[in-house]
Design a protein around this motif. Structure first.
Motif, PDB file in Angstrom:
ATOM      1  N   LYS A 223       0.867  -1.176   0.000  1.00 17.47           N
ATOM      2  CA  LYS A 223       0.000   0.000   0.000  1.00 17.47           C
ATOM      3  C   LYS A 223       0.901   1.223   0.000  1.00 17.47           C
ATOM      4  N   ALA A 224       0.867   1.989  -1.098  1.00 17.36           N
ATOM      5  CA  ALA A 224       1.758   3.131  -1.279  1.00 17.36           C
ATOM      6  C   ALA A 224       1.073   4.462  -0.992  1.00 17.36           C
ATOM      7  N   GLY A 225      -0.232   4.435  -0.739  1.00 15.43           N
ATOM      8  CA  GLY A 225      -0.934   5.675  -0.461  1.00 15.43           C
ATOM      9  C   GLY A 225      -2.378   5.425  -0.093  1.00 15.43           C
ATOM     10  N   GLU A 226      -3.012   6.482   0.360  1.00 14.78           N
ATOM     11  CA  GLU A 226      -4.440   6.414   0.657  1.00 14.78           C
ATOM     12  C   GLU A 226      -5.062   7.783   0.422  1.00 14.78           C
ATOM     13  N   ASN A 227      -6.366   7.768   0.220  1.00 17.68           N
ATOM     14  CA  ASN A 227      -7.089   9.006  -0.116  1.00 17.68           C
ATOM     15  C   ASN A 227      -6.464   9.684  -1.347  1.00 17.68           C
ATOM     16  N   PHE A 228      -6.000   8.876  -2.286  1.00 20.88           N
ATOM     17  CA  PHE A 228      -5.396   9.335  -3.546  1.00 20.88           C
ATOM     18  C   PHE A 228      -4.137  10.171  -3.329  1.00 20.88           C
ATOM     19  N   GLU A 229      -3.472   9.992  -2.206  1.00 19.02           N
ATOM     20  CA  GLU A 229      -2.201  10.659  -1.912  1.00 19.02           C
ATOM     21  C   GLU A 229      -1.165   9.588  -1.605  1.00 19.02           C
ATOM     22  N   TYR A 230       0.045   9.760  -2.166  1.00 22.50           N
ATOM     23  CA  TYR A 230       1.120   8.809  -1.906  1.00 22.50           C
ATOM     24  C   TYR A 230       1.760   9.074  -0.553  1.00 22.50           C
ATOM     25  N   PHE A 231       2.207   8.013   0.103  1.00 26.62           N
ATOM     26  CA  PHE A 231       2.940   8.143   1.349  1.00 26.62           C
ATOM     27  C   PHE A 231       4.329   8.702   1.058  1.00 26.62           C
ATOM     28  N   GLN A 232       4.830   9.513   1.951  1.00 25.56           N
ATOM     29  CA  GLN A 232       6.151  10.118   1.770  1.00 25.56           C
ATOM     30  C   GLN A 232       7.254   9.058   1.736  1.00 25.56           C
ATOM     31  N   TRP A 233       7.116   8.009   2.529  1.00 22.50           N
ATOM     32  CA  TRP A 233       8.151   6.979   2.547  1.00 22.50           C
ATOM     33  C   TRP A 233       8.286   6.286   1.191  1.00 22.50           C
ATOM     34  N   PHE A 234       7.179   6.234   0.421  1.00 20.17           N
ATOM     35  CA  PHE A 234       7.264   5.582  -0.886  1.00 20.17           C
ATOM     36  C   PHE A 234       8.158   6.404  -1.826  1.00 20.17           C
ATOM     37  N   ASP A 235       7.991   7.722  -1.812  1.00 17.71           N
ATOM     38  CA  ASP A 235       8.876   8.584  -2.603  1.00 17.71           C
ATOM     39  C   ASP A 235      10.320   8.467  -2.130  1.00 17.71           C
ATOM     40  N   LEU A 236      10.526   8.375  -0.831  1.00 13.57           N
ATOM     41  CA  LEU A 236      11.887   8.261  -0.298  1.00 13.57           C
ATOM     42  C   LEU A 236      12.564   6.968  -0.758  1.00 13.57           C
ATOM     43  N   MET A 237      11.784   5.904  -0.918  1.00 11.34           N
ATOM     44  CA  MET A 237      12.372   4.661  -1.443  1.00 11.34           C
ATOM     45  C   MET A 237      12.927   4.888  -2.842  1.00 11.34           C
ATOM     46  N   TRP A 238      12.152   5.555  -3.697  1.00 12.47           N
ATOM     47  CA  TRP A 238      12.631   5.840  -5.051  1.00 12.47           C
ATOM     48  C   TRP A 238      13.896   6.699  -5.001  1.00 12.47           C
ATOM     49  N   LYS A 239      13.891   7.689  -4.129  1.00 10.45           N
ATOM     50  CA  LYS A 239      15.035   8.598  -4.045  1.00 10.45           C
ATOM     51  C   LYS A 239      16.298   7.881  -3.567  1.00 10.45           C
ATOM     52  N   ARG A 240      16.138   6.919  -2.704  1.00  7.46           N
ATOM     53  CA  ARG A 240      17.296   6.219  -2.147  1.00  7.46           C
ATOM     54  C   ARG A 240      17.764   5.048  -2.986  1.00  7.46           C
ATOM     55  N   ARG A 241      16.908   4.502  -3.858  1.00  7.35           N
ATOM     56  CA  ARG A 241      17.237   3.241  -4.534  1.00  7.35           C
ATOM     57  C   ARG A 241      17.434   3.335  -6.046  1.00  7.35           C
ATOM     58  N   THR A 242      17.202   4.501  -6.650  1.00  7.30           N
ATOM     59  CA  THR A 242      17.347   4.599  -8.107  1.00  7.30           C
ATOM     60  C   THR A 242      18.144   5.841  -8.489  1.00  7.30           C
ATOM     61  N   ARG A 243      18.672   5.836  -9.728  1.00  4.06           N
ATOM     62  CA  ARG A 243      19.512   6.935 -10.214  1.00  4.06           C
ATOM     63  C   ARG A 243      18.706   8.149 -10.675  1.00  4.06           C
ATOM     64  N   VAL A 244      17.489   7.917 -11.122  1.00  3.25           N
ATOM     65  CA  VAL A 244      16.652   9.002 -11.643  1.00  3.25           C
ATOM     66  C   VAL A 244      15.322   9.024 -10.877  1.00  3.25           C
ATOM     67  N   PRO A 245      15.375   9.294  -9.584  1.00  2.00           N
ATOM     68  CA  PRO A 245      14.144   9.194  -8.782  1.00  2.00           C
ATOM     69  C   PRO A 245      13.050  10.152  -9.234  1.00  2.00           C
TER      70      PRO A 245
END
Length: 175
Positions: free
Chosen positions: A69-91
């Motif tokens: 579950k990456a979000g609720e009420n049509f809003e993404y959780f901040q931790w989900f964005d942080l995963m992209w930022k920490r794990r990929t080259r082009v977050p």
């Protein structure tokens, strides 16, 4: 709620194909799921790109996440964005792709609920059942046409020979 995954063990083709799902409710009843998928630019593997071509084993698959579950009420959780930022080259691109998938799911959801309002829930359920049955028959017929009867000696993939290419850095790739 917004659900996402890119793990092949959870139904994706490979890690660069990311899935997003939004459940569609009508009067507290789950009537459908909106789903979207796209191939992302970089999956965070040791070798850059969407598909790590010289991967000696599955540890090179990059950033994998199971269905979550990456979000609720049509809003993404901040931790989900942080995963992209920490794990990929082009977050930034990957986060924008995720937002586009989510927006597509929300558009599908809204359109389906408009159809329910216009035609009624029973009509829409019957129409969805017909579409699923039509797709099932098309897949069945395609499998019959392409695979039955048949005798197949090789998979439809080109072999990749790693010996002499990556085996100095990754000895397991010469196997």
């Amino acid at each position: 709620d917004i659900f996402c995954n890119n793990d092949p063990r959870c139904g994706c083709a490979h890690p660069a194909d990311c899935n997003t799902f939004v459940p569609i409710f009508y009067k507290d009843e789950l009537i459908a799921w909106a789903a979207s998928i796209n191939h992302i630019l970089d999956v965070g593997a040791p070798i850059p790109g969407g598909i790590p071509l010289y991967a000696p084993d599955t540890t090179f698959d990059g950033f994998l996440y199971p269905t979550l579950k990456a979000g609720e009420n049509f809003e993404y959780f901040q931790w989900f964005d942080l995963m992209w930022k920490r794990r990929t080259r082009v977050p930034t691109f990957n986060i924008l792709d995720e937002r586009a998938r989510g927006a597509g799911c929300i558009l599908l959801r809204n359109r389906l609920l408009e159809m329910v309002a216009e035609f009624g829930i029973d009509y829409v359920k019957d129409a969805m059942s017909e579409l699923v049955e039509l797709a099932r028959r098309e897949v069945r017929d395609r499998i019959k046409t392409l695979f039955v009867p048949g005798r197949y000696r090789i998979a439809n993939f080109r072999p990749i020979f790693y010996k002499g290419i990556w085996d100095k850095m990754f000895p397991q790739s010469a196997k």
